[in-house]
Design an enzyme around this catalytic site. Sequence first.
Site, PDB file in Angstrom:
ATOM      1  N   GLY A  81       0.866  -1.247   0.024  1.00 38.47           N
ATOM      2  CA  GLY A  81       0.063  -0.079  -0.037  1.00 38.47           C
ATOM      3  C   GLY A  81       0.753   1.374   0.035  1.00 38.47           C
ATOM      4  CB  SER A  82       0.172   4.623   1.350  1.00 40.99           C
ATOM      5  OG  SER A  82      -1.069   4.741   0.623  1.00 40.99           O
ATOM      6  CB  THR A  83       4.311   1.638   3.657  1.00 37.89           C
ATOM      7  OG1 THR A  83       3.985   0.228   3.110  1.00 37.89           O
ATOM      8  CG2 THR A  83       3.498   1.498   4.867  1.00 37.89           C
ATOM      9  CG  PHE A  84       5.500   0.662  -3.068  1.00 40.09           C
ATOM     10  CD1 PHE A  84       6.798  -0.126  -3.170  1.00 40.09           C
ATOM     11  CD2 PHE A  84       5.162   1.273  -4.238  1.00 40.09           C
ATOM     12  CE1 PHE A  84       7.446  -0.438  -4.127  1.00 40.09           C
ATOM     13  CE2 PHE A  84       6.075   0.900  -5.451  1.00 40.09           C
ATOM     14  CZ  PHE A  84       7.027   0.256  -5.413  1.00 40.09           C
TER      15      PHE A  84
END
Length: 551
Positions: free
Chosen positions: A275-278
């Site tokens: 998800g957005s941690t990427f």
Amino acid sequence: MFALSVFLLSLLVLRLAWLQFVRGPELRERALAVRLRDIPVEAKRGTIYDRTGRELAISIDVDSVYAIPSQVRDKTATSVLLADTLGLDKAFVMERLQSDQSFVWIKRKISSDQAAVLRAAGVAGVSLTQESKRVYPNNQLACHVLGFAGIDSQGLEGVEYQYDSVLRGVPGWISIEYDARGQEIPDAVHRYFAPTDGLSLVLTIDQTIQYICERELALAVANHGAKAGSILVMDPRNGEILAMANYPYYDPNQYGIYPSEFRRNGIVVDTYSPGSTFKPVVAAAALEEHVVSWNDTFLCEGSVLIGNRRIHCWETRGHEEQTLLQVLENSCNVGFMEIAARLGIAKFYQYVEAFGLTSRTGVDLPGEAKGLIIPENKAKPLDLAVMSFGQSLTVTPLQLVSALCAIANGGTLYQPHVAKELRTADGRVVERYSSEIETSVIAARTAAELNDALESVVEQGTGRRAFIDGYQLAGKTGTAQKIVDGAIAADQYVSSFIGFGPTRDAQVCALVILDEPTGDHYGGQIAGPVFRTIMQEIYRYLGIPVVTEGS
Ligand SMILES: [Zn+2]
């Protein structure tokens, strides 16, 4: 008659000479083998320490019971005594005592009380030998890193498995001579082949940090009704893993009673959509390639049309016009789709690979998996758009933390590892382990700019639930929908938070993952506070200074 006697006598003399001089050495050896019994002497498995020298796995001396069946006189009485004392089945013991083998184990690694009873009873043909038993004094602490060793002191999982050849040592044996009636001959041949004890392993794990993470993880999983969770803490300056926790835990002292899924080290062996941690990886690539600048603006109207598919921002009302910094702070999906589009498929893949997200990290733990990504030649603009916010590709938590460490430390990708040193029993260092990979992924300046932006995410963006005044924490939230049977599952999320600190001198990088929380599922809301708590305690424990206003 005389001639016949002489003939027969010479036959006997020849036979004697044959036995004595030709076959003599072989027969002597065989006779000795019949009279000798080899009793195994186990090597002591090396101790496993945490980085500060605290014991995580030790070996203690215990007794094991064996029998030499040919010497047991009253097999019925002996089997009753052994079965009663050791809690075994009588038929099982009887079968062992009737075996035609010269040596049989009755029970390995018995208690000291049981050993005392057998010593006092002094049964013919039954003896005790010392073996070592693996004990994990902190029970479940760091269970997925340590793994465990089996009854033969063989490493079966974790570092016990990975470093088995050095921890195990070399077993020895004692040869004891017995007479024709099976009695041990006093002062007869006793050959002792001493075992060589295993080496001790010092891990990079810090017992205190591990404890903090396990406690907070168990608490968070319970509070949010999550199915599972993970926390990984790494030192971004060298790739040393400080803590690695997967909930649920198990006790390696009695690993057999837990279902096998409890023993999975998900951080290493499982993949998930980050998800957005990427997004920091995408931002790093775009900044390094100069396809975006901090002055650029991005318009989010809540969704964009790519081909004939409409992809929504998580904020369906839209974020309006934002600077690059605001795109990061808001974790705006539309903004990231634009950033990835400017980067293009080739550059996107180049950086995903450079950050180590398409290959195994090479961590010194068994069973490492690697993430999945659509092959570059099959990737379409729609795939690129979805991958820009960490969907449609998977990574292991370990790969993601290694990648973020490269952003935190100014651009260097290290190989994560859990072993620090190998020592002899008397403390002499035999080998020092360090990262075998050290590649430069982005320039120090790019990293520094991005670090400041990620600090801003914590100060005033979606990561503010991780904010603590003066702690200089940088980070990114993540909320990914789970893929079940190839389709996006409606109400199943992975909520996470990845971050590091202090921003300009990162010493700790951590990832918190909560799998399928119920109720709130936004990573910033539920994983952010866990990150905040563990960082606060780790700062205090490591003595990382806190910058207070006006000081
Ligand atoms: Zn948006």
